[in-house]
Design a protein around this motif. Structure first.
Motif, short mmCIF file in Angstrom:
data_model
loop_
_atom_site.label_atom_id
_atom_site.label_comp_id
_atom_site.label_asym_id
_atom_site.label_seq_id
_atom_site.Cartn_x
_atom_site.Cartn_y
_atom_site.Cartn_z
N GLU A 58 0.64 -0.94 -0.08
CA GLU A 58 0.02 -0.21 -0.11
C GLU A 58 1.26 1.67 0.13
O GLU A 58 1.86 1.47 0.53
CB GLU A 58 -0.69 -0.18 1.13
N ALA A 59 0.26 2.75 -0.44
CA ALA A 59 0.93 3.95 -0.79
C ALA A 59 2.21 3.74 -1.31
O ALA A 59 2.67 4.41 -0.59
CB ALA A 59 1.03 3.88 1.39
N VAL A 60 2.71 2.83 -2.23
CA VAL A 60 3.73 2.96 -3.13
C VAL A 60 3.60 4.00 -3.32
O VAL A 60 2.57 4.80 -4.22
CB VAL A 60 3.67 2.13 -4.05
N ASP A 61 5.07 4.67 -3.38
CA ASP A 61 5.58 5.93 -4.61
C ASP A 61 6.36 6.00 -4.83
O ASP A 61 7.38 6.68 -5.31
CB ASP A 61 5.71 7.16 -3.58
N LYS A 62 7.32 4.74 -5.34
CA LYS A 62 8.60 4.37 -5.97
C LYS A 62 8.14 3.15 -6.88
O LYS A 62 7.42 1.72 -5.56
CB LYS A 62 9.41 4.49 -5.40
N VAL A 63 8.85 2.90 -8.14
CA VAL A 63 8.33 2.11 -8.67
C VAL A 63 9.51 1.46 -9.61
O VAL A 63 9.62 2.73 -10.65
CB VAL A 63 7.12 1.51 -9.39
N ILE A 64 10.52 0.71 -9.22
CA ILE A 64 11.67 1.46 -9.89
C ILE A 64 11.82 -0.20 -11.06
O ILE A 64 11.92 -1.37 -10.04
CB ILE A 64 13.51 0.83 -9.08
N PRO A 65 12.03 -0.77 -11.65
CA PRO A 65 12.07 -1.26 -12.74
C PRO A 65 14.13 -1.49 -11.76
O PRO A 65 14.93 -1.27 -12.16
CB PRO A 65 12.74 -0.55 -13.93
N MET A 66 14.05 -2.92 -12.48
CA MET A 66 15.56 -4.25 -12.34
C MET A 66 15.22 -5.20 -12.82
O MET A 66 14.46 -5.41 -13.73
CB MET A 66 15.42 -4.11 -10.97
N GLU A 67 16.44 -5.63 -12.82
CA GLU A 67 16.71 -6.68 -13.55
C GLU A 67 15.53 -8.31 -13.15
O GLU A 67 14.59 -9.35 -13.69
CB GLU A 67 18.43 -7.21 -13.50
N GLU A 68 15.50 -8.74 -11.57
CA GLU A 68 14.64 -9.45 -10.86
C GLU A 68 12.98 -9.12 -11.15
O GLU A 68 12.66 -9.72 -10.61
CB GLU A 68 15.09 -9.24 -9.61
N GLU A 106 -1.50 -2.73 -15.51
CA GLU A 106 -2.81 -1.91 -15.81
C GLU A 106 -1.71 -0.15 -14.67
O GLU A 106 -1.47 -1.03 -13.22
CB GLU A 106 -3.95 -2.20 -15.53
N MET A 107 -1.92 0.15 -15.15
CA MET A 107 -1.99 1.81 -14.05
C MET A 107 -3.39 2.75 -14.26
O MET A 107 -3.21 2.99 -15.13
CB MET A 107 -0.51 2.66 -14.78
N ALA A 108 -3.43 2.54 -13.09
CA ALA A 108 -4.87 3.55 -13.09
C ALA A 108 -4.28 4.88 -11.40
O ALA A 108 -4.73 4.47 -10.50
CB ALA A 108 -6.25 2.50 -12.66
N LEU A 109 -3.50 5.44 -12.10
CA LEU A 109 -3.16 6.14 -11.67
C LEU A 109 -4.02 7.24 -10.51
O LEU A 109 -4.20 7.74 -9.44
CB LEU A 109 -1.96 7.72 -11.58
N VAL A 110 -5.25 7.69 -11.01
CA VAL A 110 -6.49 8.75 -10.98
C VAL A 110 -7.13 7.73 -9.84
O VAL A 110 -7.10 8.10 -9.12
CB VAL A 110 -7.49 9.01 -11.57
N GLU A 111 -7.08 6.53 -9.71
CA GLU A 111 -7.72 5.61 -8.01
C GLU A 111 -7.18 4.80 -7.95
O GLU A 111 -7.18 3.71 -6.57
CB GLU A 111 -8.46 3.93 -10.01
N HIS A 112 -5.53 5.80 -8.14
CA HIS A 112 -4.28 4.88 -7.05
C HIS A 112 -3.83 3.75 -6.66
O HIS A 112 -4.04 2.82 -6.02
CB HIS A 112 -4.48 5.75 -5.46
N ARG A 113 -3.51 2.69 -7.73
CA ARG A 113 -4.12 0.99 -8.07
C ARG A 113 -3.07 0.64 -10.14
O ARG A 113 -2.86 1.61 -10.65
CB ARG A 113 -5.30 0.91 -8.85
N ILE A 114 -2.21 0.33 -8.96
CA ILE A 114 -1.30 -0.38 -9.93
C ILE A 114 -1.58 -1.81 -10.07
O ILE A 114 -0.90 -2.59 -9.22
CB ILE A 114 0.45 -0.11 -9.77
N VAL A 115 -1.70 -2.66 -11.19
CA VAL A 115 -1.51 -4.07 -11.41
C VAL A 115 -0.67 -4.78 -12.18
O VAL A 115 -0.08 -4.01 -13.25
CB VAL A 115 -3.05 -4.13 -11.94
N LEU A 116 0.02 -5.24 -11.52
CA LEU A 116 1.13 -6.50 -11.81
C LEU A 116 0.97 -7.82 -12.36
O LEU A 116 -0.59 -8.53 -11.44
CB LEU A 116 2.24 -6.51 -11.14
N GLN A 117 1.80 -8.67 -13.52
CA GLN A 117 0.95 -9.57 -13.72
C GLN A 117 2.17 -10.24 -13.90
O GLN A 117 3.42 -10.30 -14.13
CB GLN A 117 1.03 -10.12 -15.15
N GLU A 118 2.16 -11.71 -12.53
CA GLU A 118 3.10 -12.34 -11.98
C GLU A 118 3.91 -13.09 -13.06
O GLU A 118 2.78 -13.44 -14.18
CB GLU A 118 2.63 -13.75 -11.05
N GLU A 119 5.41 -13.25 -13.34
CA GLU A 119 5.75 -13.54 -14.65
C GLU A 119 6.15 -15.01 -14.10
O GLU A 119 6.20 -15.55 -13.51
CB GLU A 119 6.34 -13.26 -15.03
#
Length: 63
Positions: free
Chosen positions: A20-30, A50-63
């Motif tokens: 919750e309350a994420v303010d940084k998303v940093i891409p890495m090799e992992e 998906e990134m719905a920033l107005v809704e304060h929501r980021i959705v990731l898909q597990e690889e």
């Protein structure tokens, strides 16, 4: 405020809250390093679905 809650969809299609309350998303090799306003950090191997920033929501898909 510009924080977002980050959710991940696993390989079975289930969505769960990762951090919750994420303010940084940093891409890495992992995958991505997520950091929130409380300095909590998590690394997750996933891609952005998906990134719905107005809704304060980021959705990731597990690889």
């Amino acid at each position: 405020m510009c924080e977002a809650n980050v959710y991940c969809i696993d390989k079975e299609g289930n969505e769960k809250l990762i951090l919750e309350a994420v303010d940084k998303v940093i891409p890495m090799e992992e995958g991505f390093l997520l950091e929130n306003i409380f300095s909590e950090r998590k690394i997750i191997k996933a891609k952005i679905k998906e990134m719905a920033l107005v809704e304060h929501r980021i959705v990731l898909q597990e690889e």
